[in-house]
Write a protein that holds these residues in place. Structure first.
Motif, PDB file in Angstrom:
ATOM      1  N   ALA A   1       0.839  -1.199   0.000  1.00  0.00           N
ATOM      2  CA  ALA A   1       0.000   0.000   0.000  1.00  0.00           C
ATOM      3  C   ALA A   1       0.874   1.250   0.000  1.00  0.00           C
ATOM      4  CB  ALA A   1      -0.894  -0.001   1.237  1.00  0.00           C
ATOM      5  N   TRP A   2       0.527   2.197  -0.842  1.00  0.00           N
ATOM      6  CA  TRP A   2       1.233   3.463  -0.887  1.00  0.00           C
ATOM      7  C   TRP A   2       0.755   4.352   0.253  1.00  0.00           C
ATOM      8  CZ3 TRP A   2       5.350   3.295  -3.680  1.00  0.00           C
ATOM      9  CH2 TRP A   2       5.405   2.428  -4.752  1.00  0.00           C
ATOM     10  N   PRO A   3       1.514   5.378   0.640  1.00  0.00           N
ATOM     11  CA  PRO A   3       1.171   6.196   1.813  1.00  0.00           C
ATOM     12  C   PRO A   3      -0.240   6.785   1.811  1.00  0.00           C
ATOM     13  CG  PRO A   3       3.410   6.655   1.147  1.00  0.00           C
ATOM     14  CD  PRO A   3       2.821   5.746   0.092  1.00  0.00           C
ATOM     15  N   ARG A   4      -0.683   7.317   0.687  1.00  0.00           N
ATOM     16  CA  ARG A   4      -2.023   7.922   0.652  1.00  0.00           C
ATOM     17  C   ARG A   4      -3.106   6.876   0.897  1.00  0.00           C
ATOM     18  NH1 ARG A   4      -5.292  10.325  -4.243  1.00  0.00           N
ATOM     19  NH2 ARG A   4      -6.931  11.345  -3.093  1.00  0.00           N
ATOM     20  N   LEU A   5      -2.945   5.703   0.301  1.00  0.00           N
ATOM     21  CA  LEU A   5      -3.916   4.628   0.499  1.00  0.00           C
ATOM     22  C   LEU A   5      -3.898   4.149   1.946  1.00  0.00           C
ATOM     23  CD1 LEU A   5      -6.026   2.703  -0.625  1.00  0.00           C
ATOM     24  CD2 LEU A   5      -4.158   1.193  -1.308  1.00  0.00           C
TER      25      LEU A   5
ATOM     26  N   LYS B   1       7.075  -0.178   5.279  1.00  0.00           N
ATOM     27  CA  LYS B   1       7.192  -0.300   3.816  1.00  0.00           C
ATOM     28  C   LYS B   1       5.835  -0.445   3.122  1.00  0.00           C
ATOM     29  CE  LYS B   1      11.819  -2.149   3.822  1.00  0.00           C
ATOM     30  NZ  LYS B   1      12.712  -3.196   3.369  1.00  0.00           N
ATOM     31  N   GLY B   2       4.748  -0.541   3.892  1.00  0.00           N
ATOM     32  CA  GLY B   2       3.419  -0.617   3.306  1.00  0.00           C
ATOM     33  C   GLY B   2       2.826  -2.012   3.239  1.00  0.00           C
ATOM     34  N   TRP B   3       3.509  -3.005   3.790  1.00  0.00           N
ATOM     35  CA  TRP B   3       2.959  -4.366   3.798  1.00  0.00           C
ATOM     36  C   TRP B   3       1.997  -4.515   4.967  1.00  0.00           C
ATOM     37  CZ3 TRP B   3       3.628  -6.670  -0.539  1.00  0.00           C
ATOM     38  CH2 TRP B   3       4.782  -6.467  -1.286  1.00  0.00           C
TER      39      TRP B   3
ATOM     40  N   ALA C   1      -6.692   3.657   7.008  1.00  0.00           N
ATOM     41  CA  ALA C   1      -6.607   3.856   8.455  1.00  0.00           C
ATOM     42  C   ALA C   1      -7.708   4.792   8.952  1.00  0.00           C
ATOM     43  CB  ALA C   1      -5.233   4.399   8.829  1.00  0.00           C
ATOM     44  N   ALA C   2      -7.985   5.850   8.221  1.00  0.00           N
ATOM     45  CA  ALA C   2      -9.048   6.783   8.612  1.00  0.00           C
ATOM     46  C   ALA C   2     -10.410   6.099   8.579  1.00  0.00           C
ATOM     47  CB  ALA C   2      -9.038   8.005   7.702  1.00  0.00           C
TER      48      ALA C   2
END
Length: 70
Positions: A39-43, A62-64, A48-49
Motif C-alpha cells: 500500500a502506498w502512503p495515501r492509500l 514499507k506498506g505491507w 486507516a481513517a
C-alpha cells in the motif's frame, strides 16, 4: 489473517465493502491483503481513517499489511 482483513470484517463486513466505501475497486485491497503489492502512503492513510486506526497499526513502514497476532 492480517489486521487489515480482521478490522475490515469487524467494521464493514468484508474487505470488498471497505474498498467500495473508499471508492476503490475491491481488487485493490485484496491485492494488498494477499501481499501481491504494498500500500502506498495515501492509500494507507485512507484505509486507516476509514477504520479509525493509525496506519502503523495496519501496515509496516514499507506498506505491507501486518499479520494479526493470535
Amino acid at each position: 489473517m492480517t489486521v487489515l482483513q480482521a478490522e475490515a470484517k469487524k467494521r464493514y463486513g468484508s474487505l470488498r465493502k471497505l474498498a467500495i466505501n473508499l471508492g476503490l475497486t475491491p481488487g485493490c485491497l485484496h491485492q494488498i491483503n494477499a501481499r501481491f503489492r504494498r500500500a502506498w502512503p495515501r492509500l494507507r492513510q485512507q484505509v486507516a481513517a476509514a477504520l479509525e486506526m493509525r496506519d502503523d497499526e495496519l501496515f509496516d513502514e514499507k506498506g505491507w499489511p501486518r499479520e494479526k497476532e493470535n
